[in-house]
Design a protein around this motif. Structure first.
Motif, short mmCIF file in Angstrom:
data_model
loop_
_atom_site.label_atom_id
_atom_site.label_comp_id
_atom_site.label_asym_id
_atom_site.label_seq_id
_atom_site.Cartn_x
_atom_site.Cartn_y
_atom_site.Cartn_z
N THR A 132 0.87 -1.20 0.00
CA THR A 132 0.00 0.00 0.00
C THR A 132 0.90 1.24 0.00
N GLU A 133 0.29 2.42 0.08
CA GLU A 133 1.11 3.65 0.15
C GLU A 133 1.96 3.70 1.41
N LYS A 134 1.53 2.94 2.42
CA LYS A 134 2.28 2.97 3.68
C LYS A 134 3.43 1.98 3.71
N THR A 135 3.53 1.14 2.69
CA THR A 135 4.60 0.12 2.69
C THR A 135 5.96 0.79 2.47
N LYS A 136 6.86 0.58 3.43
CA LYS A 136 8.19 1.19 3.32
C LYS A 136 9.27 0.12 3.10
N LEU A 137 8.91 -1.14 3.37
CA LEU A 137 9.94 -2.19 3.32
C LEU A 137 9.29 -3.52 2.95
N VAL A 138 9.97 -4.26 2.07
CA VAL A 138 9.61 -5.67 1.85
C VAL A 138 10.78 -6.48 2.39
N TRP A 139 10.48 -7.40 3.29
CA TRP A 139 11.51 -8.22 3.93
C TRP A 139 11.38 -9.65 3.40
N LEU A 140 12.40 -10.09 2.68
CA LEU A 140 12.38 -11.46 2.14
C LEU A 140 13.42 -12.31 2.83
N GLU A 141 13.14 -13.59 2.84
CA GLU A 141 14.14 -14.57 3.25
C GLU A 141 14.06 -15.66 2.19
N THR A 142 15.16 -15.99 1.53
CA THR A 142 15.11 -17.03 0.51
C THR A 142 16.47 -17.70 0.34
N PRO A 143 16.56 -19.04 0.44
CA PRO A 143 15.50 -19.94 0.89
C PRO A 143 15.18 -19.70 2.37
N THR A 144 13.93 -20.04 2.76
CA THR A 144 13.52 -19.76 4.13
C THR A 144 13.97 -20.84 5.10
N ASN A 145 14.14 -20.40 6.34
CA ASN A 145 14.39 -21.27 7.48
C ASN A 145 13.06 -21.36 8.23
N PRO A 146 12.35 -22.49 8.31
CA PRO A 146 12.86 -23.83 8.00
C PRO A 146 12.33 -24.47 6.72
N LEU A 147 11.36 -23.92 6.03
CA LEU A 147 10.67 -24.71 5.00
C LEU A 147 11.30 -24.63 3.61
N GLY A 294 22.84 -25.44 -1.86
CA GLY A 294 23.21 -25.31 -0.45
C GLY A 294 23.07 -26.59 0.34
N GLY A 295 23.33 -26.47 1.62
CA GLY A 295 23.35 -27.66 2.47
C GLY A 295 22.23 -27.69 3.49
N MET A 296 21.26 -26.77 3.39
CA MET A 296 20.17 -26.76 4.36
C MET A 296 19.00 -27.57 3.83
N ILE A 297 18.49 -28.46 4.68
CA ILE A 297 17.41 -29.39 4.31
C ILE A 297 16.49 -29.48 5.52
N SER A 298 15.18 -29.57 5.28
CA SER A 298 14.32 -29.96 6.39
C SER A 298 13.45 -31.12 5.93
#
Ligand SMILES: *Cc1c(COP(=O)(O)O)cnc(C)c1O
Length: 308
Positions: A132-147, A294-298
């Motif tokens: 929206t107009e108020k959005t100041k930041l998009v925070w991503l994590e990729t690949p995500t911990n834990p899925l 990478g080496g991360m697996i769940s």
């Protein structure tokens, strides 16, 4: 320069006072001033420390960025990014991410009036819909911990850039050896240095890397004003850890692939989450934006495999 070579030499300059090839551990809080305000660039170690400075340079180099800032933990680095915001500002972030990030957002920053919207960022349309107009930041994590969810960083940058919304990416699970979000259009890269960058389970540390000088000034101001800085010994250990990042990540990718396949064929194991599987929903994006899986697996255990 090949990246493995870059990791060895990043930020390494002979020490100006002695010629020491490796940056010494400057275990000092305070620096003498020739006159009030006249110094050699260092006055008090919350603001500047030569060991931290060498590390911050190295962090910038390995993420293809201009500026690096080191923090006392990964969550302290995340905390500094959220402190760029004001009450009423909105953040769009993933509905699966590191639990400590979620805790910081919900239990600390929501109390200060920052609004967080949790969406499935792997579906870029849902990111666009949440802005929206108020959005100041998009925070991503990729690949995500834990899925191990994978989000297309360049596709999200195409949404945030034209609207001047900051895009920050937690790059901890990929490491700079496998993914460089600034090259894909992100404004800030965050690392829990504690993990792959430190590499030896002997340090808690965080990092932010960016290209924009104004953004660096704002984040440096928060770093010195709030004071979540790492000590010089920890910076020294991370400088040492980074040297082997290339060889370590190569081994992590090889071993990760073997273990993911082994788990998938194991009779007591249910679903295995690893973006290197061709039927992983994020496979195509991971292949495009990462240099390895990478080496991360769940994984999930089948019900009957849990012993009472
Ligand atoms: C560990 C971790 C963090 C938090 O970092 P700390 O160094 O433990 O404060 C943030 N993001 C991810 C993906 C992590 O794995």
């Amino acid at each position: 320069m090949k990246s493995a070579t870059k990791f060895i030499h990043a930020g390494a300059h002979p020490d100006p006072s002695t010629g020491a090839i490796m940056t010494p551990v400057y275990q000092t809080s305070t620096y003498v001033q020739e006159a009030p305000g006249v110094n050699k660039g260092f006055e008090y170690a919350r603001s500047q420390n030569p060991t931290r400075k060498a590390l911050e340079e190295a962090l910038a180099v390995i993420e293809n960025g201009k500026f690096g800032l080191a923090f006392s933990s990964g969550v302290a680095a995340t905390d500094a990014v959220i402190k760029l915001l004001a009450p009423g500002d909105e953040v769009v972030c993933a509905n699966d991410m590191y639990g400590g990030t979620y805790r910081l957002f919900t239990k600390v920053f929501e109390r200060f009036g920052i609004v967080f919207k949790y969406v499935d960022t792997t579906d870029v349309k849902s990111v666009a819909a949440a802005v929206t107009e108020k959005t100041k930041l998009v925070w991503l994590e990729t690949p995500t911990n834990p899925l191990m969810n994978v989000t297309d960083i360049a596709a999200v940058a195409a949404i945030t850039r034209p609207k001047n919304i900051l895009l920050a990416v937690d790059n901890t699970f990929a490491s700079p050896a496998l993914q460089n979000p600034l090259d894909l259009g992100a404004d800030i890269v965050m690392h829990s240095v504690t993990k792959y960058l430190g590499g030896h389970s002997d340090v808690i540390q965080g990092a932010l890397i960016m290209n924009d000088a104004d953004l660096r000034e704002k984040l440096y101001f928060i770093q010195k004003s709030c004071g979540a800085v790492p000590g010089p010994m920890d910076c020294f250990l991370v400088l040492r850890g980074i040297k082997t990042l290339g060889v370590r990540m190569k081994a992590h990718c090889e071993n990760g692939a073997k273990i993911a396949h082994w788990l998938r064929n194991h009779p007591k194991v249910g679903k295995v989450y690893w973006p290197g599987f061709e039927d992983h929903p994020g496979y195509a994006v991971a292949k495009k934006q990462m240099k390895g899986f990478g080496g991360m697996i769940s994984f999930e255990l089948k019900n009957d495999s849990v012993e009472e």
